[in-house]
Scaffold this motif. Structure first.
Motif, PDB file in Angstrom:
ATOM      1  N   ASP A  59      42.786  52.950  50.668  1.00 18.75           N
ATOM      2  CA  ASP A  59      42.406  54.140  49.918  1.00 18.75           C
ATOM      3  C   ASP A  59      41.035  53.885  49.302  1.00 18.75           C
ATOM      4  OD1 ASP A  59      42.092  56.317  48.277  1.00 18.75           O
ATOM      5  OD2 ASP A  59      43.697  55.758  46.879  1.00 18.75           O
ATOM      6  N   ALA A  60      40.014  54.531  49.833  1.00 13.13           N
ATOM      7  CA  ALA A  60      38.648  54.295  49.365  1.00 13.13           C
ATOM      8  C   ALA A  60      38.430  54.791  47.943  1.00 13.13           C
ATOM      9  CB  ALA A  60      37.655  54.964  50.311  1.00 13.13           C
ATOM     10  N   ASP A  61      39.313  55.644  47.439  1.00 19.29           N
ATOM     11  CA  ASP A  61      39.205  56.074  46.044  1.00 19.29           C
ATOM     12  C   ASP A  61      39.642  54.974  45.080  1.00 19.29           C
ATOM     13  OD1 ASP A  61      38.244  58.579  46.690  1.00 19.29           O
ATOM     14  OD2 ASP A  61      40.236  59.507  46.729  1.00 19.29           O
ATOM     15  N   ARG A  62      40.394  53.997  45.586  1.00 19.46           N
ATOM     16  CA  ARG A  62      40.905  52.917  44.738  1.00 19.46           C
ATOM     17  C   ARG A  62      40.283  51.570  45.092  1.00 19.46           C
ATOM     18  NH1 ARG A  62      43.713  51.826  40.030  1.00 19.46           N
ATOM     19  NH2 ARG A  62      44.806  53.796  40.384  1.00 19.46           N
ATOM     20  N   VAL A  63      40.097  51.304  46.373  1.00 18.55           N
ATOM     21  CA  VAL A  63      39.660  49.989  46.849  1.00 18.55           C
ATOM     22  C   VAL A  63      38.258  50.105  47.436  1.00 18.55           C
ATOM     23  CG1 VAL A  63      40.166  48.083  48.417  1.00 18.55           C
ATOM     24  CG2 VAL A  63      42.048  49.378  47.380  1.00 18.55           C
ATOM     25  N   THR A  64      37.380  49.190  47.039  1.00 21.32           N
ATOM     26  CA  THR A  64      36.042  49.127  47.631  1.00 21.32           C
ATOM     27  C   THR A  64      35.854  47.765  48.286  1.00 21.32           C
ATOM     28  OG1 THR A  64      35.104  48.348  45.535  1.00 21.32           O
ATOM     29  CG2 THR A  64      35.062  50.724  45.941  1.00 21.32           C
ATOM     30  N   ASP A  65      35.234  47.755  49.454  1.00 25.60           N
ATOM     31  CA  ASP A  65      34.935  46.521  50.188  1.00 25.60           C
ATOM     32  C   ASP A  65      36.158  45.607  50.320  1.00 25.60           C
ATOM     33  OD1 ASP A  65      32.241  47.289  50.420  1.00 25.60           O
ATOM     34  OD2 ASP A  65      31.809  46.492  48.420  1.00 25.60           O
ATOM     35  N   PRO A  66      37.242  46.080  50.926  1.00 25.82           N
ATOM     36  CA  PRO A  66      38.432  45.233  51.070  1.00 25.82           C
ATOM     37  C   PRO A  66      38.172  44.043  51.986  1.00 25.82           C
ATOM     38  CG  PRO A  66      38.648  47.194  52.419  1.00 25.82           C
ATOM     39  CD  PRO A  66      37.406  47.387  51.595  1.00 25.82           C
ATOM     40  N   GLU A  67      38.747  42.911  51.626  1.00 24.48           N
ATOM     41  CA  GLU A  67      38.614  41.681  52.401  1.00 24.48           C
ATOM     42  C   GLU A  67      40.001  41.114  52.680  1.00 24.48           C
ATOM     43  OE1 GLU A  67      35.927  40.418  53.613  1.00 24.48           O
ATOM     44  OE2 GLU A  67      34.405  41.641  52.594  1.00 24.48           O
ATOM     45  N   PRO A  68      40.161  40.330  53.758  1.00 30.48           N
ATOM     46  CA  PRO A  68      41.472  39.747  54.065  1.00 30.48           C
ATOM     47  C   PRO A  68      42.064  38.923  52.925  1.00 30.48           C
ATOM     48  CG  PRO A  68      40.042  39.559  55.969  1.00 30.48           C
ATOM     49  CD  PRO A  68      39.188  40.078  54.844  1.00 30.48           C
ATOM     50  N   GLN A  69      41.209  38.286  52.111  1.00 28.64           N
ATOM     51  CA  GLN A  69      41.733  37.448  51.031  1.00 28.64           C
ATOM     52  C   GLN A  69      42.534  38.253  50.007  1.00 28.64           C
ATOM     53  OE1 GLN A  69      38.266  35.699  49.270  1.00 28.64           O
ATOM     54  NE2 GLN A  69      37.730  37.505  48.074  1.00 28.64           N
ATOM     55  N   MET A  70      42.315  39.559  49.945  1.00 25.03           N
ATOM     56  CA  MET A  70      43.087  40.398  49.025  1.00 25.03           C
ATOM     57  C   MET A  70      44.577  40.346  49.322  1.00 25.03           C
ATOM     58  SD  MET A  70      40.819  43.899  48.842  1.00 25.03           S
ATOM     59  CE  MET A  70      42.297  44.774  48.348  1.00 25.03           C
ATOM     60  N   PHE A  71      44.929  39.973  50.548  1.00 22.60           N
ATOM     61  CA  PHE A  71      46.322  39.991  50.977  1.00 22.60           C
ATOM     62  C   PHE A  71      46.925  38.589  51.036  1.00 22.60           C
ATOM     63  CE2 PHE A  71      43.918  43.525  52.609  1.00 22.60           C
ATOM     64  CZ  PHE A  71      44.694  44.608  52.230  1.00 22.60           C
ATOM     65  N   SER A  72      46.215  37.630  50.453  1.00 23.15           N
ATOM     66  CA  SER A  72      46.672  36.241  50.435  1.00 23.15           C
ATOM     67  C   SER A  72      47.275  35.894  49.077  1.00 23.15           C
ATOM     68  CB  SER A  72      45.501  35.299  50.727  1.00 23.15           C
ATOM     69  OG  SER A  72      45.841  33.966  50.406  1.00 23.15           O
ATOM     70  N   PRO A  73      48.548  35.509  49.016  1.00 20.60           N
ATOM     71  CA  PRO A  73      49.120  35.071  47.740  1.00 20.60           C
ATOM     72  C   PRO A  73      48.336  33.917  47.124  1.00 20.60           C
ATOM     73  CG  PRO A  73      50.860  35.453  49.341  1.00 20.60           C
ATOM     74  CD  PRO A  73      49.558  35.545  50.088  1.00 20.60           C
ATOM     75  N   GLU A  74      47.829  33.016  47.970  1.00 18.37           N
ATOM     76  CA  GLU A  74      47.086  31.862  47.457  1.00 18.37           C
ATOM     77  C   GLU A  74      45.818  32.303  46.729  1.00 18.37           C
ATOM     78  OE1 GLU A  74      48.414  32.094  50.493  1.00 18.37           O
ATOM     79  OE2 GLU A  74      50.055  30.690  50.065  1.00 18.37           O
ATOM     80  N   HIS A  75      45.175  33.351  47.223  1.00 19.46           N
ATOM     81  CA  HIS A  75      43.969  33.860  46.563  1.00 19.46           C
ATOM     82  C   HIS A  75      44.286  34.302  45.139  1.00 19.46           C
ATOM     83  CE1 HIS A  75      40.407  36.264  45.704  1.00 19.46           C
ATOM     84  NE2 HIS A  75      41.197  37.293  45.461  1.00 19.46           N
ATOM     85  N   TRP A  76      45.359  35.057  44.969  1.00 15.96           N
ATOM     86  CA  TRP A  76      45.686  35.571  43.637  1.00 15.96           C
ATOM     87  C   TRP A  76      46.217  34.470  42.725  1.00 15.96           C
ATOM     88  CZ3 TRP A  76      43.350  39.816  42.736  1.00 15.96           C
ATOM     89  CH2 TRP A  76      43.142  40.751  43.754  1.00 15.96           C
TER      90      TRP A  76
END
Length: 237
Positions: A16-33
């Motif tokens: 959703d471009a109204d909420r997310v800008t420049d999405p990257e694969p790391q956004m979906f990594s539990p280790e990243h968060w």
């Protein structure tokens, strides 16, 4: 909501471009968060959903995992037949339609899939509904009375009348906003939405009743009978 698709050779993201800008694969990594100290808890089940504090707001990250005998062969990989057929993309699109039509569901923010050969993995990032708890948590805390079950029945009827089939309606997929009492349904993996074609909800209700009996067996909790009656009264009311 403004859905945008970003397809690469080895991964793809719909968001959703109204909420997310420049999405990257790391956004979906539990280790990243976890490295960002942004994890605030997890949902019960297969350990696939994390509660996050993100720059976009409070979120839920759910990776898709297999259950039952297929998990013996692959815990998190599925046969790839196209990006738009991946489970995260399909659920993102479904949630976006339900949310746009005013049904009580979390807003989807982004769906992700990455491919290796003939298999893919995927994850979904979505809004965390503030102040909500699962129906099974309310049952465990003895906070689930007939009035609440009647509201649950009304909520389920609303989905069925709209043409929505939930593939796994159980007590952990019913959320309740404790302060306001609003009821939501979550986890629409493998769900269907056919506007204008009301759903025969018997199978959904049987699945929910089995789930209730598992968490609240009548042998020890005879009040489950009156709670179920209240739910049906709300559903048929």
């Amino acid at each position: 909501m403004k859905p945008i698709a970003n397809t690469q050779k080895r991964f793809a993201i719909v968001y959703d471009a109204d909420r997310v800008t420049d999405p990257e694969p790391q956004m979906f990594s539990p280790e990243h968060w976890k490295a960002q100290y942004a994890v605030r808890g997890s949902a019960p089940g297969r350990g696939s959903a994390l509660f996050l504090d993100t720059p976009m707001g409070a979120a839920v990250l759910r990776r898709y995992y297999r259950g039952g005998w297929p998990a013996r062969f692959s815990r998190d990989r599925y046969l790839f037949t196209g990006w738009e057929r991946t489970r995260a993309w399909v659920e993102f699109r479904l949630l976006a339609r339900l949310f746009a039509d005013g049904l009580p569901v979390p807003a989807p923010w982004a769906g992700y899939a990455d491919r290796s050969g003939l298999a893919y993995r995927c994850a979904l990032l979505m809004q965390r509904l503030p102040g909500t708890v699962t129906l099974d948590a309310l049952i465990a805390g003895q906070k689930a009375g007939p009035a609440l079950f009647a509201r649950v029945g009304v909520c389920i009827r609303r989905f069925h009348e709209a043409g929505v089939h939930h593939a796994d309606l159980n007590v952990r997929n019913v959320l309740v906003d404790e302060p306001g009492g609003r009821v939501y349904l979550v986890d629409f993996d493998r769900g269907r939405y056919r506007p204008g074609s009301p759903v025969d909800g018997k199978a959904n209700l049987r699945r929910l009743r089995r789930s209730l009996q598992k968490h609240w067996p009548m042998a020890r909790h005879p009040e489950m009978g009156s709670a179920w009656k209240a739910l049906l009264d709300g559903y048929h009311g």
